[in-house]
Design an enzyme around this catalytic site. Structure first.
Site, PDB file in Angstrom:
ATOM      1  N   TYR A 109       0.819  -1.210   0.000  1.00  0.00           N
ATOM      2  CA  TYR A 109       0.000   0.000   0.000  1.00  0.00           C
ATOM      3  C   TYR A 109       0.851   1.256   0.000  1.00  0.00           C
ATOM      4  CZ  TYR A 109      -3.411   3.494   1.268  1.00  0.00           C
ATOM      5  OH  TYR A 109      -4.208   4.610   1.250  1.00  0.00           O
ATOM      6  N   TRP A 111       1.175   5.642  -1.805  1.00  0.00           N
ATOM      7  CA  TRP A 111       0.823   6.624  -2.828  1.00  0.00           C
ATOM      8  C   TRP A 111       1.828   6.700  -3.970  1.00  0.00           C
ATOM      9  CZ3 TRP A 111      -2.498  11.149  -3.506  1.00  0.00           C
ATOM     10  CH2 TRP A 111      -3.728  10.995  -2.870  1.00  0.00           C
TER      11      TRP A 111
HETATM   12  N1  LIG Z   1      -1.712   8.398  12.457  1.00  0.00           N
HETATM   13  C1  LIG Z   1      -2.161   8.447  11.213  1.00  0.00           C
HETATM   14  N2  LIG Z   1      -1.617   7.655  10.266  1.00  0.00           N
HETATM   15  C2  LIG Z   1      -2.050   7.721   9.002  1.00  0.00           C
HETATM   16  C3  LIG Z   1      -3.077   8.602   8.632  1.00  0.00           C
HETATM   17  C4  LIG Z   1      -3.661   9.421   9.645  1.00  0.00           C
HETATM   18  O1  LIG Z   1      -4.591  10.205   9.405  1.00  0.00           O
HETATM   19  N3  LIG Z   1      -3.151   9.337  10.908  1.00  0.00           N
HETATM   20  N4  LIG Z   1      -3.487   8.659   7.323  1.00  0.00           N
HETATM   21  C5  LIG Z   1      -3.308   7.477   6.515  1.00  0.00           C
HETATM   22  C6  LIG Z   1      -3.554   7.712   5.091  1.00  0.00           C
HETATM   23  S1  LIG Z   1      -5.056   8.409   4.680  1.00  0.00           S
HETATM   24  C7  LIG Z   1      -2.700   7.317   4.114  1.00  0.00           C
HETATM   25  S2  LIG Z   1      -3.189   7.422   2.477  1.00  0.00           S
HETATM   26  C8  LIG Z   1      -1.386   6.742   4.435  1.00  0.00           C
HETATM   27  C9  LIG Z   1      -0.293   7.174   3.457  1.00  0.00           C
HETATM   28  O2  LIG Z   1       0.758   6.292   3.518  1.00  0.00           O
HETATM   29  P1  LIG Z   1       1.768   6.097   2.298  1.00  0.00           P
HETATM   30  O3  LIG Z   1       1.061   6.238   0.993  1.00  0.00           O
HETATM   31  O4  LIG Z   1       2.526   4.848   2.535  1.00  0.00           O
HETATM   32  O5  LIG Z   1       2.722   7.361   2.497  1.00  0.00           O
HETATM   33  P2  LIG Z   1       3.744   8.051   1.487  1.00  0.00           P
HETATM   34  O6  LIG Z   1       4.652   8.872   2.332  1.00  0.00           O
HETATM   35  O7  LIG Z   1       3.004   8.762   0.416  1.00  0.00           O
HETATM   36  O8  LIG Z   1       4.553   6.817   0.918  1.00  0.00           O
HETATM   37  C10 LIG Z   1       4.903   6.695  -0.409  1.00  0.00           C
HETATM   38  C11 LIG Z   1       6.320   6.127  -0.481  1.00  0.00           C
HETATM   39  O9  LIG Z   1       6.593   5.834  -1.851  1.00  0.00           O
HETATM   40  C12 LIG Z   1       7.876   6.352  -2.188  1.00  0.00           C
HETATM   41  N5  LIG Z   1       7.867   6.599  -3.637  1.00  0.00           N
HETATM   42  C13 LIG Z   1       7.414   7.677  -4.305  1.00  0.00           C
HETATM   43  N6  LIG Z   1       7.583   7.510  -5.628  1.00  0.00           N
HETATM   44  C14 LIG Z   1       8.146   6.292  -5.800  1.00  0.00           C
HETATM   45  C15 LIG Z   1       8.552   5.551  -6.948  1.00  0.00           C
HETATM   46  O10 LIG Z   1       8.414   5.976  -8.077  1.00  0.00           O
HETATM   47  N7  LIG Z   1       9.063   4.315  -6.724  1.00  0.00           N
HETATM   48  C16 LIG Z   1       9.224   3.794  -5.476  1.00  0.00           C
HETATM   49  N8  LIG Z   1       9.727   2.569  -5.373  1.00  0.00           N
HETATM   50  N9  LIG Z   1       8.865   4.488  -4.377  1.00  0.00           N
HETATM   51  C17 LIG Z   1       8.326   5.709  -4.545  1.00  0.00           C
HETATM   52  C18 LIG Z   1       8.024   7.578  -1.339  1.00  0.00           C
HETATM   53  O11 LIG Z   1       9.381   7.942  -1.201  1.00  0.00           O
HETATM   54  C19 LIG Z   1       7.381   7.121  -0.020  1.00  0.00           C
HETATM   55  O12 LIG Z   1       8.311   6.488   0.806  1.00  0.00           O
HETATM   56  O13 LIG Z   1      -1.016   7.092   5.771  1.00  0.00           O
HETATM   57  C20 LIG Z   1      -1.999   6.721   6.732  1.00  0.00           C
HETATM   58  N10 LIG Z   1      -1.482   6.900   8.066  1.00  0.00           N
HETATM   59  N1  LIG Z   2      -1.191  18.451   2.253  1.00  0.00           N
HETATM   60  C1  LIG Z   2      -1.658  17.196   2.269  1.00  0.00           C
HETATM   61  N2  LIG Z   2      -2.897  16.939   1.793  1.00  0.00           N
HETATM   62  C2  LIG Z   2      -3.392  15.685   1.827  1.00  0.00           C
HETATM   63  C3  LIG Z   2      -2.623  14.596   2.298  1.00  0.00           C
HETATM   64  C4  LIG Z   2      -1.315  14.891   2.814  1.00  0.00           C
HETATM   65  O1  LIG Z   2      -0.592  13.998   3.277  1.00  0.00           O
HETATM   66  N3  LIG Z   2      -0.877  16.186   2.776  1.00  0.00           N
HETATM   67  N4  LIG Z   2      -3.136  13.318   2.273  1.00  0.00           N
HETATM   68  C5  LIG Z   2      -4.264  13.068   1.374  1.00  0.00           C
HETATM   69  C6  LIG Z   2      -4.928  11.815   1.702  1.00  0.00           C
HETATM   70  S1  LIG Z   2      -4.182  10.359   1.253  1.00  0.00           S
HETATM   71  C7  LIG Z   2      -6.136  11.757   2.287  1.00  0.00           C
HETATM   72  S2  LIG Z   2      -6.871  10.245   2.584  1.00  0.00           S
HETATM   73  C8  LIG Z   2      -6.856  12.967   2.691  1.00  0.00           C
HETATM   74  C9  LIG Z   2      -7.376  12.788   4.116  1.00  0.00           C
HETATM   75  O2  LIG Z   2      -8.369  13.673   4.418  1.00  0.00           O
HETATM   76  P1  LIG Z   2      -8.815  13.771   5.947  1.00  0.00           P
HETATM   77  O3  LIG Z   2      -8.723  12.450   6.573  1.00  0.00           O
HETATM   78  O4  LIG Z   2     -10.137  14.425   6.010  1.00  0.00           O
HETATM   79  O5  LIG Z   2      -7.670  14.745   6.472  1.00  0.00           O
HETATM   80  P2  LIG Z   2      -7.046  15.024   7.903  1.00  0.00           P
HETATM   81  O6  LIG Z   2      -6.192  16.235   7.711  1.00  0.00           O
HETATM   82  O7  LIG Z   2      -6.397  13.824   8.452  1.00  0.00           O
HETATM   83  O8  LIG Z   2      -8.289  15.389   8.814  1.00  0.00           O
HETATM   84  C10 LIG Z   2      -9.087  16.529   8.564  1.00  0.00           C
HETATM   85  C11 LIG Z   2      -9.480  17.171   9.863  1.00  0.00           C
HETATM   86  O9  LIG Z   2     -10.417  16.380  10.566  1.00  0.00           O
HETATM   87  C12 LIG Z   2     -10.429  16.860  11.901  1.00  0.00           C
HETATM   88  N5  LIG Z   2     -10.860  15.789  12.792  1.00  0.00           N
HETATM   89  C13 LIG Z   2     -10.142  14.764  13.285  1.00  0.00           C
HETATM   90  N6  LIG Z   2     -10.900  13.973  14.075  1.00  0.00           N
HETATM   91  C14 LIG Z   2     -12.134  14.529  14.082  1.00  0.00           C
HETATM   92  C15 LIG Z   2     -13.371  14.185  14.707  1.00  0.00           C
HETATM   93  O10 LIG Z   2     -13.505  13.195  15.423  1.00  0.00           O
HETATM   94  N7  LIG Z   2     -14.425  15.000  14.459  1.00  0.00           N
HETATM   95  C16 LIG Z   2     -14.336  16.100  13.664  1.00  0.00           C
HETATM   96  N8  LIG Z   2     -15.432  16.807  13.441  1.00  0.00           N
HETATM   97  N9  LIG Z   2     -13.180  16.445  13.072  1.00  0.00           N
HETATM   98  C17 LIG Z   2     -12.102  15.674  13.273  1.00  0.00           C
HETATM   99  C18 LIG Z   2      -9.021  17.290  12.207  1.00  0.00           C
HETATM  100  O11 LIG Z   2      -9.045  18.553  12.855  1.00  0.00           O
HETATM  101  C19 LIG Z   2      -8.360  17.313  10.847  1.00  0.00           C
HETATM  102  O12 LIG Z   2      -7.614  18.483  10.605  1.00  0.00           O
HETATM  103  O13 LIG Z   2      -6.000  14.104   2.660  1.00  0.00           O
HETATM  104  C20 LIG Z   2      -5.282  14.191   1.428  1.00  0.00           C
HETATM  105  N10 LIG Z   2      -4.643  15.475   1.361  1.00  0.00           N
HETATM  106 MO   LIG Z   3      -5.177   8.627   2.334  1.00  0.00          MO
END
Ligand SMILES: Nc1nc2c(c(=O)[nH]1)N[C@H]1C(S)=C(S)[C@@H](COP(=O)(O)OP(=O)(O)OC[C@H]3O[C@@H](n4cnc5c(=O)[nH]c(N)nc54)[C@H](O)[C@@H]3O)O[C@H]1N2
Ligand SMILES: Nc1nc2c(c(=O)[nH]1)N[C@H]1C(S)=C(S)[C@@H](COP(=O)(O)OP(=O)(O)OC[C@H]3O[C@@H](n4cnc5c(=O)[nH]c(N)nc54)[C@H](O)[C@@H]3O)O[C@H]1N2
Ligand SMILES: [Mo]
Length: 765
Positions: A109, A111
Site C-alpha cells: 500500500y 501513494w
Molecule cells: N496516524 C495516522 N496515520 C495515518 C493517517 C492518519 O490520518 N493518521 N493517514 C493514513 C492515510 S489516509 C494514508 S493514504 C497513508 C499514506 O501512507 P503512504 O502512501 O505509505 O505514504 P507516502 O509517504 O506517500 O509513501 C509513499 C512512499 O513511496 C515512495 N515513492 C514515491 N515515488 C516512488 C517511486 O516511483 N518508486 C518507489 N519505489 N517508491 C516511490 C516515497 O518515497 C514514499 O516512501 O497514511 C496513513 N497513516
Molecule cells: N497536504 C496534504 N494533503 C493531503 C494529504 C497529505 O498527506 N498532505 N493526504 C491526502 C490523503 S491520502 C487523504 S486520505 C486525505 C485525508 O483527508 P482527511 O482524513 O479528512 O484529512 P485530515 O487532515 O487527516 O483530517 C481533517 C481534519 O479532521 C479533523 N478531525 C479529526 N478527528 C475529528 C473528529 O472526530 N471530528 C471532527 N469533526 N473532526 C475531526 C481534524 O481537525 C483534521 O484536521 O488528505 C489528502 N490530502
Molecule cells: Mo489517504
C-alpha cells in the site's frame, strides 16, 4: 540552462528544469491556487537521504533469510545490481517453490508517484502475478477503509457516491448552508492521486460565502476551513460527531420539520432508526441535551443549528478523518441519514457529499475517458487482508478475524515486498509493526530515499524519483493529461522500478511476459494510444504521441455536471435504484444487523469508543494530514523542513492546555501514552479545542529506546503512539486519526534527528 518542461506530482502540475546545476520548479500557469508542496523538490532531488546503490542488511546477507529483531538497527552492505537481483530472484524462487505465492505479501500500500506507467503499485502487482502466480493482497485504503465498506450497504456504489456527486461549481452557485464535519481544509484538497492541474476549492468557497452561503466548521480545529469560507466554528470533541448529528436529528423530529415524504419515498428502515432516536427501547432520548453531554457543543447551539436548516439548500460533508477512527462508520452513515431527513439528497448543491474537500478528486466533473493504466494481470491467490491489518496478519498467522460479514483467516506470510509505500509512516503503533516485521524471512523495499521502511528492509533497491524518468500524468477528475518529461539524470545507481522488475523477471524466466517487449517509452506510446482510441470512440480527435509529447499536455473532455447517481435516483427512483438491498437509502440495514456485530449495529448509533481520555492520558491526539508535504514524501525537502521547529515536527495545542503544563511557545514537548512517546516542538493557538493536541503525520520515524524501555521518536511521528485496531468488525479500517496522550514540557537532553542521513553502510565490492 535547460528550458522548463511539464511534469506532474500528486500535489499539482508544474514546470521544471535544471538551471546552473539546480532544479527550478514553477507552478503550472493555469493553476489559480498553486500548491507550495512543489517546493519540496529542489532540495530533495540530490539530498543525501536518497538511496545511492542497492544495499543488503548485513545479518540477512551473512546468515540468510529468517526472523530477526535486528531489523531497524542493523548495518547495510552496498552490493552491485547483479548481486542484489540475483539474491532477490533466488529468494523469490525459494519461497515460491517451498510455500507457493500465498507466502508473499504484495499489498504494498502507498501513494508512490503520479505517473500512470511507473505507478509502482501497478508494476509490483503485475510483476508478482506474472512471476509468482500472485500474492496476498490488501483491500480498501488507509484513507477511507471504513467508509469503503459501509457506504455500499447504505448508498450503493462508493465510487459514484464519492466521485460523482455535488461539485464545487454547484456549491459556488446554489448551496445555502454547508455543514462540514471535519472541515474541508485546503491543505488536503491540494492533493489528488495522479496529479491535478487546477486547485479550485478556495475560489469556490470564496464565491459561495460571498453569495451568502453559511459554512459551519464542525471540528476540533478551526483551521479545517479556510478564511475564504468565513465559517462559523463549532469545536466538537473528537470521535463524538455522531452524537451531535443525533441531537440535530432529534430536534428536527421533535419539531416535525424532517422531510417525511422524502424518507417515505427514498429511504428504507426509517422506523427502526426513529425508535432508537426517540429512546423507545433503551429509554434514552437522543435529544440535544443528551448530545451536548457527549460532544461538548451546547444544547442551545445544537437546536439553533438544527432549526436553521429546514427549507434551505443544505450540504453535509463528512471528511475521511472521521472514519479513520474507532467506530468511524457511525458519522459516515449518519451524515447520509441527516441529509435524507432534510430531503436534500440529489438536489444541486445539496444533500450528502462524503469526503468532499479531503482530496482534489472530489467535487469535480469526471473525465469522459479513463486515465491510462498498466494492466496488472491475474492474481491466483485468494487470501487478502483489509489493508490496515498488516501487523495483525504477521503476528497471528492462522488466526481468524471478522470482516464485512465474513470470517477470514490470516495467511502465513514469509516475505513482504514493498514498493511505493511507507508502512513505517502509515501504520499505527510502530513499535508493534517493528515486532511484526521482525517475524518475516525477508523484507524487500524499493524507494528513492532511506525512509524508516527502507531502514527495516533486508533488500533495499534504489528507485528513480519521478523527475528522473518519463511518464504520463492523469487523474480521473482533472481534464489535463500531462507529458511528464525527464528533468534530471537518475541519482547514483537508481533505476526505474520497471527496470528493476524487468531484471528480476529475466532471472525468473518471464521477461517477455512481463515487459511485452516494450521499453518505457514504448509503454507510454501504448498507453497513450489507448486513450486516443477511447477519445476517438466518443468522436474526439487527439494528436499523435509525438505531438502530445512536444505540446506537453492534452485537454480531455469531461462529463456533464449532472449530479451523478444521487440526482438520477432522486429524479426516478424506479429507473435508477441505488445498489442497496432495497434500492433505496438504507437508514437502517438488516444486512449489517444480521452480522450481529456489537461494535456496528444495524442503524447509526452512538457506540462508545473503547479508548476515551483518562486521568493518565487526558488529551485527544489528532494526527491529521500534514500541510507541508504529502504524508512522509520528501520530508527532507525545503518546504517541509521550513515548517519544523528546533529540527522537530510541530505540535499544536491551546494556550490553556499548555499553561497547565508549564509549556511555552516553541518549547520541546514530550507526548506519550502506553504504547510510545515522541518529542515535538509546541505551537500555541486558541483556534483549537483545549482537550486536543494536534501533531500531523509524516515526520520520518526516528526511534530510540527510553530508559523505561518505551520507544521514543525523537522527530515527532504520532504513529509511535496510535492504536493498531480495526475501526469495527464490519469494516476493519485504519483507526490512526485519534488516540489519547499526555503532554509534558521536555527539558532533558535528546539526540538530534538523524533519520535524513543514510544508515551505517559498508561497500564490499
Ligand atoms: N496516524 C495516522 N496515520 C495515518 C493517517 C492518519 O490520518 N493518521 N493517514 C493514513 C492515510 S489516509 C494514508 S493514504 C497513508 C499514506 O501512507 P503512504 O502512501 O505509505 O505514504 P507516502 O509517504 O506517500 O509513501 C509513499 C512512499 O513511496 C515512495 N515513492 C514515491 N515515488 C516512488 C517511486 O516511483 N518508486 C518507489 N519505489 N517508491 C516511490 C516515497 O518515497 C514514499 O516512501 O497514511 C496513513 N497513516
Ligand atoms: N497536504 C496534504 N494533503 C493531503 C494529504 C497529505 O498527506 N498532505 N493526504 C491526502 C490523503 S491520502 C487523504 S486520505 C486525505 C485525508 O483527508 P482527511 O482524513 O479528512 O484529512 P485530515 O487532515 O487527516 O483530517 C481533517 C481534519 O479532521 C479533523 N478531525 C479529526 N478527528 C475529528 C473528529 O472526530 N471530528 C471532527 N469533526 N473532526 C475531526 C481534524 O481537525 C483534521 O484536521 O488528505 C489528502 N490530502
Ligand atoms: Mo489517504
Amino acid at each position: 540552462m535547460q528550458q522548463l518542461r511539464t511534469h506532474s506530482a500528486h500535489w499539482g502540475a508544474f514546470h521544471a528544469g535544471m538551471q546552473d546545476g539546480r532544479l527550478v520548479v514553477t507552478p503550472h500557469p493555469g493553476d489559480p491556487d498553486p500548491n507550495p508542496l512543489i517546493d519540496n523538490f529542489p532540495d530533495a532531488l540530490r539530498h543525501p537521504a536518497r538511496i545511492a546503490a542497492p544495499a543488503i542488511r548485513r545479518s540477512w546477507l551473512e546468515r540468510g533469510p529468517g526472523a530477526d529483531i535486528l531489523r531497524g538497527g542493523d548495518e547495510y552492505v552496498q552490493v552491485s545490481w547483479d548481486k542484489a537481483l540475483d539474491l532477490l530472484a533466488g529468494e523469490l524462487r525459494r519461497l515460491g517453490e517451498a510455500y507457493g505465492p500465498s507466502t508473499i505479501y504484495g499489498g504494498s500500500y502507498g501513494w508512490s508517484s503520479a505517473g500512470r506507467f511507473h505507478h509502482v503499485q501497478s508494476q509490483i502487482h503485475r510483476f508478482l502475478n506474472v512471476a509468482m502466480g500472485g500474492y496476498v493482497r490488501s483491500v480498501n485504503t488507509y484513507s477511507g477503509g471504513c467508509a469503503e465498506v459501509l457506504i455500499p450497504h447504505v448508498l450503493g456504489s462508493y465510487e459514484k457516491a464519492v466521485r460523482r456527486n455535488v461539485t464545487w461549481d454547484q456549491i459556488a452557485q446554489r448551496t445555502d448552508v454547508v455543514l462540514a464535519f471535519g472541515g474541508m481544509a485546503l491543505k488536503n484538497s491540494r492533493v489528488a492521486g495522479g496529479g491535478v492541474s487546477r486547485h479550485v476549492e478556495r475560489g469556490a468557497m470564496r464565491e459561495a460565502a460571498g453569495r451568502g452561503c453559511r459554512f459551519v466548521c464542525i471540528s476540533p480545529l478551526s483551521s479545517d476551513l479556510p478564511e475564504e469560507a468565513a465559517a462559523d466554528w463549532m469545536p466538537v470533541i473528537p470521535g463524538t460527531d455522531i452524537a451531535l448529528m443525533l441531537g440535530i436529528a432529534h430536534t428536527l423530529v421533535s419539531d416535525g420539520s424532517h422531510d417525511r415524504a422524502f424518507l417515505a419515498q427514498y429511504c428504507s428502515g426509517w422506523e427502526e432508526f426513529e425508535t432508537y432516536l426517540s429512546g423507545h427501547n433503551d429509554g434514552v432520548k437522543k435529544n440535544a441535551e443528551w448530545a451536548a453531554s457527549i460532544c461538548g457543543v451546547s444544547a442551545e447551539e445544537i437546536q439553533s443549528l438544527a432549526r436553521s436548516l429546514p427549507g434551505r439548500r443544505v450540504l453535509i460533508t463528512v471528511s475521511h478523518s472521521l472514519q479513520r477512527a474507532e467506530r468511524g462508520e457511525q458519522p459516515v452513515w449518519m451524515g447520509a441519514v441527516l441529509a435524507a431527513m432534510l430531503g436534500q439528497i440529489g438536489l444541486p448543491g445539496g444533500g450528502y457529499s462524503y469526503a468532499l474537500g479531503t482530496l482534489a478528486h472530489y467535487g469535480r466533473r469526471n473525465n469522459a475517458v479513463p486515465s491510462p493504466s498498466l494492466s496488472q494481470g491475474t492474481n491466483g491467490v485468494k487470501e487478502f487482508i483489509p489493508v490496515a491489518r498488516i501487523a495483525d496478519m504477521l503476528l497471528n498467522p492462522g488466526q481468524s478475524f471478522d470482516y464485512n460479514g465474513q470470517r477470514l483467516v490470516y495467511p502465513h506470510v514469509r516475505m513482504a515486498y514493498w514498493a511505493g509505500g511507507n508502512p513505517f509512516h502509515h501504520h499505527q503503533d510502530l513499535p508493534r509493526l517493528t515486532r511484526a516485521i521482525s517475524t518475516l524471512d525477508t523484507f524487500v523495499v524499493h524507494d528513492h530515499a532511506w525512509t524508516a521502511t527502507a531502514r527495516h528492509a533486508d533488500i533495499v533497491l534504489p528507485a528513480t524519483m519521478t523527475l528522473e524518468r518519463e511518464d504520463i500524468g492523469s487523474a480521473p477528475t482533472d481534464p489535463l493529461m500531462l507529458a511528464m518529461h525527464r528533468i534530471a539524470e537518475p541519482y547514483g545507481e537508481a533505476r526505474d522500478d520497471y527496470e528493476i522488475f524487468c531484471g528480476l523477471a529475466q532471472r525468473l524466466g518471464v521477461l517477455d511476459e512481463f515487459s511485452e517487449g516494450r521499453s518505457s517509452r514504448e509503454w507510454l506510446q501504448h498507453l497513450y494510444a489507448k486513450t486516443r482510441e477511447a477519445l476517438a470512440e466518443i468522436g474526439h480527435e487527439a494528436p499523435d504521441f509525438d505531438t502530445f509529447w512536444r505540446q506537453g499536455e492534452l485537454v480531455l473532455p469531461q462529463a456533464d455536471d449532472d449530479g451523478g447517481m444521487m440526482r438520477a435516483f432522486r429524479n426516478d427512483p424506479q429507473a435508477n435504484p441505488l445498489a442497496t438491498p432495497s434500492g433505496k437509502i438504507q437508514v437502517s440495514s438488516p444486512v449489517i444487523e444480521s452480522f450481529g456485530y456489537d461494535d456496528c449495529p444495524g442503524h447509526p448509533a452512538w457506540v462508545e469508543p473503547t479508548e476515551r481520555p483518562t486521568k493518565d492520558f487526558p488529551l485527544h491526539l489528532i494526527s491529521n494530514q500534514p500541510a507541508s508535504r504529502l504524508h512522509s514524501q520528501l520530508d527532507f525537502g525545503g518546504h517541509s523542513q521550513s515548517t519544523k521547529l528546533k529540527g522537530r515536527e510541530v505540535c499544536s495545542m491551546h494556550p490553556a492546555t499548555a499553561a497547565d503544563r508549564g509549556i511555552r511557545e516553541g518549547d520541546l514537548v514530550r507526548l506519550f501514552n502506553s504504547r510510545g512517546a515522541c518529542i515535538a516542538a509546541a505551537r500555541l493557538t486558541e483556534q483549537m479545542h483545549p482537550g486536543v493536541v494536534q501533531l500531523p503525520t509524516g515526520a520520518w520515524y526516528d526511534p530510540m529506546e527510553e530508559a523505561s524501555g518505551k520507544t521514543l521518536c525523537v522527530h515527532g511521528n504520532p504513529n509511535v503512539m496510535t492504536r493498531d485496531i480495526g475501526t469495527s468488525r464490519l469494516t476493519q479500517g485504519c483507526s490512526g486519526q485519534l488516540t489519547i496522550v499526555q503532554a509534558e514540557r521536555f527539558d532533558g537532553a535528546v539526540r538530534a534527528v538523524s533519520v535524513f542521513e543514510p544508515p551505517r553502510s559498508a561497500v564490499i565490492e
